[in-house]
Scaffold this motif. Structure first.
Motif, mmCIF file in Angstrom:
data_model
loop_
_atom_site.group_PDB
_atom_site.id
_atom_site.type_symbol
_atom_site.label_atom_id
_atom_site.label_comp_id
_atom_site.label_asym_id
_atom_site.label_seq_id
_atom_site.Cartn_x
_atom_site.Cartn_y
_atom_site.Cartn_z
ATOM 1 N N TYR A 13 47.344 38.833 38.553
ATOM 2 C CA TYR A 13 46.218 38.061 38.064
ATOM 3 C C TYR A 13 45.009 38.501 38.867
ATOM 4 O O TYR A 13 45.102 38.703 40.076
ATOM 5 C CB TYR A 13 46.469 36.562 38.256
ATOM 6 N N LEU A 14 43.884 38.676 38.202
ATOM 7 C CA LEU A 14 42.672 39.102 38.887
ATOM 8 C C LEU A 14 41.593 38.045 38.729
ATOM 9 O O LEU A 14 41.383 37.534 37.635
ATOM 10 C CB LEU A 14 42.146 40.405 38.269
ATOM 11 N N THR A 15 40.918 37.732 39.836
ATOM 12 C CA THR A 15 39.752 36.854 39.718
ATOM 13 C C THR A 15 38.639 37.660 39.054
ATOM 14 O O THR A 15 38.745 38.881 38.930
ATOM 15 C CB THR A 15 39.261 36.394 41.098
ATOM 16 N N GLN A 16 37.586 36.978 38.649
ATOM 17 C CA GLN A 16 36.495 37.654 37.960
ATOM 18 C C GLN A 16 35.939 38.792 38.832
ATOM 19 O O GLN A 16 35.719 39.895 38.358
ATOM 20 C CB GLN A 16 35.394 36.644 37.612
ATOM 21 N N GLY B 76 36.938 33.685 32.408
ATOM 22 C CA GLY B 76 36.739 34.543 33.571
ATOM 23 C C GLY B 76 38.057 34.966 34.169
ATOM 24 O O GLY B 76 39.080 34.318 33.968
ATOM 25 N N GLY B 77 38.022 36.062 34.917
ATOM 26 C CA GLY B 77 39.265 36.586 35.464
ATOM 27 C C GLY B 77 40.005 37.394 34.421
ATOM 28 O O GLY B 77 39.532 37.558 33.279
ATOM 29 N N TRP C 108 40.862 21.013 27.599
ATOM 30 C CA TRP C 108 40.975 21.899 26.454
ATOM 31 C C TRP C 108 40.589 23.328 26.831
ATOM 32 O O TRP C 108 41.253 24.293 26.472
ATOM 33 C CB TRP C 108 40.087 21.383 25.317
ATOM 34 N N GLU C 109 39.510 23.448 27.609
ATOM 35 C CA GLU C 109 39.064 24.767 28.044
ATOM 36 C C GLU C 109 40.173 25.469 28.817
ATOM 37 O O GLU C 109 40.438 26.648 28.627
ATOM 38 C CB GLU C 109 37.830 24.631 28.951
ATOM 39 N N GLU C 110 40.827 24.689 29.702
ATOM 40 C CA GLU C 110 41.902 25.270 30.498
ATOM 41 C C GLU C 110 43.066 25.661 29.601
ATOM 42 O O GLU C 110 43.705 26.670 29.796
ATOM 43 C CB GLU C 110 42.369 24.287 31.576
ATOM 44 N N ALA C 111 43.336 24.825 28.597
ATOM 45 C CA ALA C 111 44.438 25.113 27.691
ATOM 46 C C ALA C 111 44.166 26.395 26.919
ATOM 47 O O ALA C 111 45.066 27.188 26.661
ATOM 48 C CB ALA C 111 44.649 23.946 26.737
ATOM 49 N N LEU D 86 44.990 29.246 29.055
ATOM 50 C CA LEU D 86 46.435 29.428 29.126
ATOM 51 C C LEU D 86 46.980 30.041 27.854
ATOM 52 O O LEU D 86 47.829 30.913 27.870
ATOM 53 C CB LEU D 86 47.104 28.061 29.304
ATOM 54 N N GLN D 87 46.452 29.550 26.726
ATOM 55 C CA GLN D 87 46.930 30.058 25.451
ATOM 56 C C GLN D 87 46.672 31.557 25.353
ATOM 57 O O GLN D 87 47.520 32.324 24.914
ATOM 58 C CB GLN D 87 46.222 29.335 24.305
ATOM 59 N N GLU D 88 45.496 31.957 25.808
ATOM 60 C CA GLU D 88 45.149 33.371 25.784
ATOM 61 C C GLU D 88 46.169 34.182 26.598
ATOM 62 O O GLU D 88 46.694 35.181 26.135
ATOM 63 C CB GLU D 88 43.737 33.543 26.364
#
Lengths: 392, 386
Positions: free
Chosen positions: A82-85, A337-338, B42-45, B48-50
């Protein structure tokens, strides 16, 4: 002309059907029918529960980041991260052989803790400003380097991005001078070459990132014009790079045939890249070591297999067995981001070898001529080429 | 004749357009309501979905999606870095429910392998268990299980074989220490375990051991107190050593019984807002000593802390580690559950046991493994002093 007319049932029916179709379309676009949806919903519900009931407010972004790191680890893909932005941007630049900053590598002085330049990158602002390896940087922007942490130094430099920094420098003779160095992005050529004695060309490929393909071919052509009769390709410590770059070089070196085979995890071949008829007709030595990975070792592997297949003796691999990496990665940026970088394909050599298969000692490329002594590897390569030139 | 009204093409197009619009609005509305579109969660979901889609479509290896979700759930809770919050999968959740309900599954015995005879031997029989009902005794050897000799089996394997008959019975061939063989048929089922045990010691000292503050511990403790009082107890020793804690309402039931009118328990959220539980006027006017040790957590620590704070008891034993966070167990629709810290709690003196790192006994007594119970002995002495 008669006007068409429709019954009430038909009108209502078509309206309802189009409403449902639209509903389906929107939900489809939002990803509801994706099998991943259910899994994500499960996670989201957990997030909502935590949000609503946990005793303290939650740093959502930090939580997601930790979660992504764990998920990527789960894949047991040794090349996945996993990469941060910031890391993602750094990698993007690196993939183009582009750097940001002043372009020095340095070490700490054992006693004073000051920064000593160990290398200035070719084409960097530091080189242009006349910094040389061995110079001691006493202050940056008036602040003594002996009192700075690595991070503080990086911050001072990056905060002057687009401008310049003032350095007080002491050279090896002990003379002080002030140097003004620009802080900006700069390109570093991943390929260096020179003509050695006995008409032997030497091409050092530091990595296979852009534009190493083009630069390597340019180097070959220049050396040919200068009368090279054999070439040493040095891919020691080359961590690899892009498939496009390495195939570009292989295409130039080899006659018509397969030069790259993509496969899925089951071993099913998905794409094959071929070389055209044009090739380089001269003896070649490739220098490899344990840090030659991915595209670099693949480069050596394809040349070695070609030599074995043709039962000729124009190509020799010299050095130490390589890392053994047979997965290509893609870096996907994320909406918030990331990015995540993960292995998206296997690749096989034209003889269908997976460089990452089997036990450690079976992986990678084994040299035709083993030479473990770092200081003697190039010499060995030159000896081999001279031997071939005399024979031919 | 019925007159059928006919509609023109224009009206058809208008109606279809309205339908399309309605579908669009409906789907967005549904989405907004059900999935909180646009909220931070929702933004976090989406993020995650991505990632899940990338992994699912691009990764070169095979992925167990369910296992990945389970791991992600565990990781999400672990990321809180709260030692008392954790994720349970369905199986763990069921086991946990049994545990906090003071319920056990099986026949209710602890097994060991006898060192001399190398036979699988009953170490302990749980009170109220089917094994007790069937007359199994400690030191009984289980020679055969469902006609199969147990000699080659590990004790864990024996436990699994018994568990496989859940809902039915197992037939055991048992030899007692005297060498007599008998056949015992034992039910394999869930049974309640009493978290409270009590007895009257010498000099009218009532001894109550509370193993946890989970389901039924409140009423059982009060019953124990009343029985001991009837038998003439002049003082009580509450033993909450190794007690991992339990439910707030069970704890409060006991504290309410012991303490006079006043504050009992203070929930505090992170902003400092409080929710207070109070004690009724009735209380127990009898000397009390509480035994604690480093394995008493949560409700058990609190129990000792409030009795110490109100000077209602002398605390004997070893310092506790300090837990001042209460959790709730929230089941997830897809199976499994989250045990989540939802609140801080404070003593009436506004002490956060987590912050102060537990309670210090009034009389510190160390207990060596395997030696006589010196802590209890000291507790009895202290009780006499009170």
């Amino acid at each position: 002309m008669t006007k068409r007319s429709y019954s009430r049932k038909f009108v209502i029916g078509s309206s309802v059907i189009s409403a449902l179709a639209m509903l389906w379309l929107v939900l489809f676009c939002l990803g509801v029918f994706n099998p991943v949806w259910g899994e994500v919903q499960q996670l989201q519900r957990a997030r909502e529960i935590i949000n609503r009931h946990y005793m303290e407010p939650i740093d959502e972004a930090a939580l997601t980041e930790k979660l992504l790191i764990t998920m990527v680890e789960f894949l047991e893909d040794e090349w996945a991260t996993y990469l941060t932005q910031a890391e993602y941007e750094e990698i993007q630049r690196r993939n183009e052989n582009r750097f940001q900053g002043i372009g020095t590598r340095s070490v700490r002085d054992e006693y004073t803790n000051e920064w000593i330049v160990s290398e200035t990158m070719p084409g960097s602002p530091a080189e242009e400003a006349g910094l040389r390896s061995g110079d001691t940087i006493v202050t940056i922007e008036g602040i003594s380097t002996g009192l700075q942490t690595d991070q503080e130094r990086a911050e001072i430099i990056s905060s002057n991005y687009g401008g310049s920094v003032n350095l007080e420098v002491r050279d090896l003779a002990g003379e002080m001078r002030t140097v003004v160095v620009e802080v900006r992005a700069f390109d570093v050529n991943p390929v260096a070459f020179e003509m050695l004695e006995d008409n032997i060309g030497y091409v050092r490929i530091y990595n296979f990132r852009r534009p190493s393909g083009r630069e390597t071919i340019a180097a070959i052509e220049t050396l040919q014009e200068e009368g090279a009769e054999g070439i040493v390709f040095d891919v020691r410590n080359n961590p690899g790079g892009g498939v496009n770059e390495v195939t570009q070089v292989l295409d130039r070196l080899l006659p018509e045939g397969e030069i790259f085979v993509y496969a899925d995890y089951a071993g099913q071949e998905t794409e094959i890249i071929y070389s055209d008829t044009e090739y380089l007709d001269m003896p070649i030595v490739v220098l490899i070591n344990e840090n030659s990975a991915s595209a670099a070792e693949y480069f050596a592997a394809v040349l070695q297999e070609f030599n074995q297949k043709m039962e000729c003796d124009t190509i020799t691999i010299v050095g130490v067995q390589t890392t053994g990496k047979g997965r290509s990665q893609q870096t996907h940026s994320l909406p918030r981001g990331g990015a995540i970088r993960l292995s998206t394909a296997r690749y096989l050599t034209p003889r269908r070898r997976d460089l990452q298969e089997g036990e450690r000692e079976e992986r990678g490329v084994r040299p035709d001529v083993k030479e473990a002594d770092e200081d003697f590897q190039l010499e060995k390569a030159i000896q081999i080429l001279i031997g071939k030139l005399i024979l031919s | 004749m019925e007159h059928n009204k006919r509609y023109s093409t224009t009206s058809l197009i208008v109606c279809v357009a309205i339908g399309v619009l309605a579908g669009f609005v409906l789907s967005l509305f549904w989405f907004r309501e059900v999935h909180g579109i646009g909220t931070p969660a929702w933004e976090e979901a989406k993020q995650l979905q991505e990632v899940r889609e990338i992994i699912s479509y691009s990764y070169v290896g095979k992925v167990d999606e369910t296992a990945l979700t389970e791991l992600a759930l565990a990781a999400t809770v672990a990321a809180l870095e709260d030692p008392w919050s954790f994720y349970l999968n369905q199986e763990q959740y069921e086991a946990h429910l049994n545990s906090i309900g003071n319920r056990q599954q099986g026949i209710g015995i602890y097994l060991e392998r006898d060192e001399e005879t190398n036979e699988v031997t009953v170490l302990e029989v749980m009170p109220g268990s089917p094994a007790e009902e069937a007359g199994l005794q400690p030191r009984d050897s289980i020679v055969m299980l469902e006609g199969q000799p147990t000699a080659p089996l590990e004790t864990d394997e024996v436990r699994e074989l018994i568990g496989a008959n859940y809902g039915g019975t197992v037939t055991l061939e048992v030899r007692n220490p005297a060498g007599e063989m008998r056949t015992v048929v034992v039910e394999v089922r869930a049974f309640d375990v009493n978290p409270v045990a009590f007895k009257m010691l010498e000099d009218n000292v009532g001894y109550i051991r509370i193993a946890n503050f989970d389901l039924r511990s409140g009423e059982e403790t009060i019953e124990a107190i009343e029985t001991l009082q009837e038998e003439g107890a002049a003082g009580l020793v509450f033993d909450v050593r190794n007690n991992p804690g339990g439910r707030v309402n069970e704890l409060l039931m006991i504290l309410d019984h012991l303490l006079p009118k006043g504050e009992l328990f203070v929930f505090a959220d992170y902003t400092g807002r409080e929710k207070i539980h109070y004690s009724g006027p009735k209380y127990l006017d009898i000397p009390i000593v509480v035994l604690v040790n480093e394995h008493a957590f949560s409700a058990a620590e609190f129990f000792a802390a409030i009795l110490q704070e109100t000077d209602r008891a002398t605390i004997v034993g070893m310092p506790t580690t300090g837990k001042g966070r209460s959790q709730i167990l929230i089941p997830l629709t897809g199976g499994g559950a989250i045990n989540l810290s939802t609140s801080r709690y404070l003593t009436p003196g506004r002490i956060d046991l987590h912050e102060v790192g537990g309670i210090s006994p009034d009389v510190e007594v160390e207990q060596e493994d395997g030696e006589a119970d010196v802590q209890l002995k000291r507790a009895i002495q202290e009780l006499a002093r009170r």
